[in-house]
Design a protein around this motif. Structure first.
Motif, short mmCIF file in Angstrom:
data_model
loop_
_atom_site.label_atom_id
_atom_site.label_comp_id
_atom_site.label_asym_id
_atom_site.label_seq_id
_atom_site.Cartn_x
_atom_site.Cartn_y
_atom_site.Cartn_z
N THR A 181 0.83 -1.21 0.00
CA THR A 181 0.00 0.00 0.00
C THR A 181 0.87 1.26 0.00
N LYS A 182 1.92 1.24 0.82
CA LYS A 182 2.83 2.39 0.88
C LYS A 182 3.56 2.58 -0.45
N LEU B 9 -4.74 1.43 -5.91
CA LEU B 9 -4.56 0.88 -4.57
C LEU B 9 -5.55 -0.23 -4.24
N LEU B 10 -6.71 -0.26 -4.86
CA LEU B 10 -7.64 -1.37 -4.64
C LEU B 10 -7.03 -2.66 -5.18
N VAL B 11 -6.52 -2.60 -6.40
CA VAL B 11 -5.91 -3.78 -7.02
C VAL B 11 -4.67 -4.20 -6.23
N VAL B 12 -3.87 -3.22 -5.83
CA VAL B 12 -2.66 -3.51 -5.06
C VAL B 12 -3.01 -4.21 -3.75
N GLN B 13 -3.97 -3.68 -3.01
CA GLN B 13 -4.30 -4.24 -1.71
C GLN B 13 -4.88 -5.65 -1.82
N LEU C 229 1.87 -2.43 -13.31
CA LEU C 229 2.48 -1.68 -12.22
C LEU C 229 2.03 -2.23 -10.88
N GLU C 230 0.75 -2.56 -10.76
CA GLU C 230 0.22 -3.07 -9.50
C GLU C 230 0.90 -4.40 -9.13
N GLY C 231 1.13 -5.24 -10.12
CA GLY C 231 1.84 -6.50 -9.86
C GLY C 231 3.28 -6.25 -9.43
#
Length: 226
Positions: free
Chosen positions: A38-39, A48-52, A115-117
């Motif tokens: 998240t950071k 951030l939804l996909v990341v989390q 990027l999220e991955g």
């Protein structure tokens, strides 16, 4: 279901599944990856939804605990998100992260396609190095019944995922076969910066380990570089 509800429901589900797990792949590992991702995601401008969700689900069914089945994780992540009626597009983005996040051997390219991955992979790899990474490495080695170290068994840089999956080497070899490589395989500027100190901590630890083990003797040449 609202975004915050999706995240909280997923966090609660993973906490129930992995609390008390003893191999170093427990709820606290997942939670650390979630918070670190998240950071990093905030710094890198990721979704951030996909990341989390990707961070929370990245180890939901790790191949190491499912007879080498690489599809177990993506399938479990998809089933969970579908049970929450998450949008199909969101399911696909998260499942892609789960598919691409894992390390597959020194000779295998595993940079995620989004990027999220890349953010989630960096967070997961940061938790594999440094002081906590050292503890997790030996926890997993003990879980698998591996020797701490054997000077007669040299590290091997695996050229394929199949070779890597079959590896049963002592735990110290894992530093050379994976952990020391991660600093230079971070994807994001934030991840690269955070990896520097953790890498140095591991170097100092392994140097001290070898010094204590060999005392007046010189370690085998395959273990001299850290």
């Amino acid at each position: 279901m609202e975004e915050t509800e999706l995240i909280q429901a997923t966090a609660q589900h993973l906490e129930q599944l992995f609390s008390g797990e003893g191999s170093g792949h427990d709820w606290w590992h997942i939670r650390r990856v979630w918070k670190t991702a998240t950071k990093i995601g905030e710094q890198e401008g990721a979704d951030l939804l996909v990341v989390q969700l990707g961070a929370l689900l990245h180890d939901i069914a790790d191949w190491k605990f499912h007879d080498g089945n690489e599809q177990a994780g993506p399938d479990a992540a998809m089933a969970w998100l579908a049970s929450l009626n998450a949008p199909v597009s969101l399911q696909q983005k998260v499942v892609t992260i789960v598919k691409e996040v894992t390390f597959k051997g020194a000779g295998v390219e595993t940079k995620p396609s989004t990027l999220e991955g890349q953010v989630v992979q960096d967070a997961d790899r940061l938790d594999a190095i440094g002081a906590i990474g050292i503890g997790r490495a030996f926890a997993y080695g003990g879980y698998k019944g591996r020797e701490l170290y054997n000077p007669g068994i040299s590290p091997e840089l695996h050229a394929s995922f199949e070779e890597y999956k079959k590896n049963q080497a002592p735990t110290l070899n894992h530093f050379y076969e994976k952990l020391f490589l991660l600093k230079d395989r971070m994807n994001t500027a934030t991840g690269k910066k955070l990896a520097q100190e953790r890498h140095s901590i591991m170097q100092a630890y392994v140097q001290q380990f070898l010094a204590e083990w060999h005392s007046e003797e010189k370690p085998p040449s395959s273990f001299l570089y850290v």
